[in-house]
Design a protein around this motif. Structure first.
Motif, short mmCIF file in Angstrom:
data_model
loop_
_atom_site.label_atom_id
_atom_site.label_comp_id
_atom_site.label_asym_id
_atom_site.label_seq_id
_atom_site.Cartn_x
_atom_site.Cartn_y
_atom_site.Cartn_z
N ILE A 1 0.83 -1.20 0.00
CA ILE A 1 0.00 0.00 0.00
C ILE A 1 0.86 1.25 0.00
N THR A 2 1.99 1.21 0.76
CA THR A 2 2.89 2.36 0.74
C THR A 2 3.45 2.60 -0.66
N LEU A 3 3.79 1.52 -1.37
CA LEU A 3 4.24 1.66 -2.76
C LEU A 3 3.17 2.29 -3.63
N ILE A 4 1.94 1.79 -3.51
CA ILE A 4 0.85 2.27 -4.36
C ILE A 4 0.54 3.74 -4.07
N LEU B 1 -6.38 -1.92 8.53
CA LEU B 1 -7.66 -1.48 7.98
C LEU B 1 -7.51 -0.11 7.31
N LEU B 2 -6.76 0.81 7.96
CA LEU B 2 -6.56 2.13 7.38
C LEU B 2 -5.82 2.03 6.05
N ALA C 1 -7.40 1.40 -1.41
CA ALA C 1 -8.54 1.37 -2.34
C ALA C 1 -8.79 2.75 -2.94
N ILE C 2 -8.71 3.81 -2.09
CA ILE C 2 -8.90 5.17 -2.59
C ILE C 2 -7.79 5.53 -3.58
N MET D 1 -6.55 5.14 -11.21
CA MET D 1 -7.25 4.68 -12.41
C MET D 1 -8.02 5.83 -13.06
N MET D 2 -8.65 6.68 -12.23
CA MET D 2 -9.39 7.82 -12.78
C MET D 2 -8.45 8.78 -13.49
#
Length: 650
Positions: free
Chosen positions: A173-176, A275-276, A282-283, A289-290
């Motif tokens: 997630i940190t990478l993304i 969870l965070l 996801a955000i 993608m947007m």
């Protein structure tokens, strides 16, 4: 050369040292924000991973030893505190540093193979590939790290799954979240916002940080309001704003969660951060993608503008070439005229003249084809004007003849009656009169004269009908929409084509079958609609004439009209000709497409007809045909039109 190599080596060494220091500082900052959580001393937030990826992406794989050293220096003290065994801590730190180095190296290898050495967030499929690469690389690193921790006893095997999940989610997630912003730094440096953009950026940052404060500082459950803010950034500020906004929100969210505030708080800090991170991931994925889709759309628009510019340049070049050819043709004509002055000169240059004449014909043919569309567009308009002019010129004298023919007939009948009266009362008054009566065959003249006048009356009536049909067909006096009887337009067109329908020495007559329904008056541009009838019926006649030998039945054209549901009328023009194959049927309404021999057609009649029906009358024109089963053109028109002004066609 040697000094240059030494300078490069020193520069590389300085870059490596600076990277190690920066890596160490970022790692400590991350640990201070989210402390390592036992068992295993693994943190769900690991900031150095995207830093290592970015370093290899920009500088190359020669930095991998620096990555290993930096990770070893960062992680070994932490494992020493956990195990109180320096040798074990060094071994664990060395192996885990290998995993971190492998993660960055493997991630860049997959990026280069699957995406290429480019910014990977301008295309939606590239964003998907990057996310998949990040998940795979982080999984490899976490597997190596957790296996090492469990093997050396720093973590229990029973906790393998939870520790691995924490490690994997933290790195992935940190990478993304961070990688897109790090790779966008060159855009941030080049970004020069205007005054109004600075105001909007300030408003955006204030809104974003306010929502983050409410959600993760004061504990209000409004974290999903971050989504429209990031959508705002994606649409207004592009990749720079979106990626920076994601990083800012993530920092505020992690700080608030560590402080025990927010909707993701659980009894276990590890679970809260997981969870965070999942929520922020996801955000981030959705926002990336947007942004990629918006960038693809922007690039498509730029490509379209570039294509339009190239097309305009090609058209201009073609126009210049045509002008040059026209000038060359004029020069050639002058040269040909001069060479015809003497017979001796003509004999000496005959061969060269033939070649140049052939080139001239080819050039003229090219020009003719280029101008074919304009000619076809104007043809029907000129035909209408010609018919209207002919009808007008014929109308006056024929009306004069028709108007006086009745008086001539009446006068003739009166004279013949008077002659009969004279003959009854004085049948043999004079031998000379009797001789003249026998010479001119008075009895036959008196009998035949009324017949001749009656035939002349029928002929003038016929000419008047033809003139009226020509005027109705051209309809030059009507350029607006009007309610008309479509049957009159069809009949006028058939009357003009009568010379092609009737029998000739080479073929029998074409039978016309009219199956007219009870049509109301239809609002249309009748002059242009007559053009459509003319084009379709002329094509049907051409098809029947060119395939008479293969027809099993009498050549026939069937015209059917009826009222359809939805206030529409339908006109079907069908023939029993040879039909058409799938290729011809598919390209039937394409401009310049024709199956006729060269010089017999331009391929624009049906294309213009389709444009008249669909664009001018908001109707439809379709063709139903199979080889050997004829062709049927189906026209559907609304009874009432909304447009009241004509639009030029072609």
């Amino acid at each position: 050369m040697k000094l240059l190599k030494e300078f490069r080596a020193i520069r590389c060494l300085l870059v490596a040292i600076a990277f190690i220091i920066f890596y160490y500082g970022v790692a400590k900052a991350g640990m201070s924000l989210a402390l390592p959580i036992p068992p295993g001393n693994v943190t769900p937030v690991w900031l150095p991973s995207p830093l290592a990826w970015t370093a290899i992406f920009w500088f190359g794989y020669w930095l991998t030893p620096a990555i290993w050293i930096a990770d070893f220096v960062v992680s070994t003290p932490s494992y020493y505190e956990a195990s109180q065994d320096l040798g074990r801590a060094i071994a664990v730190g060395s192996i885990i540093a290998v995993g971190a180095t492998l993660e960055a190296g493997l991630g860049n290898v997959l990026l280069c193979r699957l995406i290429g050495k480019k910014y990977p967030f301008n295309c939606s499929i590239d964003v998907f590939k990057f996310i998949l690469i990040a998940l795979i690389s982080a999984a490899c690193n976490s597997f190596i790290g957790v296996t090492t921790l469990c093997t050396f006893g720093i973590s229990d095997w029973i906790d393998f799954t939870s520790v691995w999940l924490t490690w994997w989610i933290g790195n992935a997630i940190t990478l993304i979240i961070l990688m897109p912003m790090l790779l966008s730094w060159h855009q941030i440096i080049q970004f020069r916002p205007r005054k109004w953009q600075l105001i909007e950026i300030s408003l955006f940052l204030a809104t974003l940080l306010s929502i983050g404060k409410l959600a993760f500082g004061l504990g209000f459950p409004v974290e999903y309001l971050l989504v429209p803010c990031l959508v705002w950034a994606a649409f207004r500020f592009g990749q720079i704003g979106a990626t920076t906004g994601i990083v800012l929100v993530t920092g505020v969210a992690i700080w608030g969660t560590v402080q025990g505030r927010g909707s993701f708080i659980r009894e276990d800090l590890n679970e809260s951060l997981i969870l965070l991170q999942t929520f922020m991931g996801a955000i981030a994925i959705t926002t990336l993608m947007m942004v990629a889709v918006l960038e693809e759309r922007r690039q498509s628009r730029l490509d379209l503008l570039h294509a339009n510019e190239q097309l305009a340049l090609r058209i201009e070049e073609r126009t210049q070439a045509l002008n040059a050819l026209q000038h060359a043709n004029d020069q050639l004509l002058v040269e040909v005229a001069e060479r015809k002055q003497t017979e001796e000169t003509l004999r000496r240059s005959e061969a060269r003249l033939r070649d140049k004449t052939q080139q001239l014909e080819e050039t003229l043919q090219d020009l003719t084809e280029t101008q074919a569309q304009l000619v076809q567009t104007e043809k029907m308009s000129s035909l209408g004007q010609l018919l209207a002019g002919v009808a007008h010129e014929i109308n006056n004298p024929i009306n004069f003849i028709a108007g006086n023919l009745g008086h001539v007939q009446q006068y003739t009948e009166d004279l013949l009656g008077f002659v009969n009266l004279c003959l009854r009362h004085n049948p043999s008054s004079n031998a000379e009169i009797q001789a003249e009566a026998d010479a001119i065959d008075l009895e036959f003249l008196m009998e035949d004269m009324p017949k001749i006048l009656n035939s002349m009356k029928i002929g003038t009536d016929r000419i008047q009908k033809i003139v009226l049909s020509l005027r109705n067909f051209s309809r030059t006096d009507s350029s607006d929409i009007e309610a008309v009887n479509l049957h009159d337009g069809i009949d006028n067109t058939l009357l003009i084509l009568q010379h092609r329908i009737k029998a000739t020495s080479n073929r029998p007559a074409i039978r016309i079958v009219k199956q007219y329904g009870d049509l109301p008056l239809v609002e249309c541009f009748i002059g242009q609609l007559n053009q459509v009838f003319m084009n379709i019926l002329a094509n049907s006649i051409d098809a029947l004439e060119s395939n008479l030998a293969t027809l099993a039945e009498e050549p026939t054209i069937t015209i059917t009209t009826q009222v359809m549901e939805g206030d529409r009328v339908q006109i079907c023009l069908a023939d029993n000709g040879p039909g058409m194959d799938e290729i011809t049927h598919a390209r039937l309404f394409e401009p310049f497409y024709t199956t006729k021999p060269v010089g017999k057609g331009t391929g624009l009649g049906l294309s213009i007809s389709h444009q008249i029906i669909t664009e001018k009358h908001h109707g439809s024109l379709t063709c139903i045909s199979e080889p050997g089963k004829g062709a049927m053109f189906v026209i559907e028109l609304p009874i009432h039109q909304t447009a009241k002004q004509p639009v030029a066609v072609g």
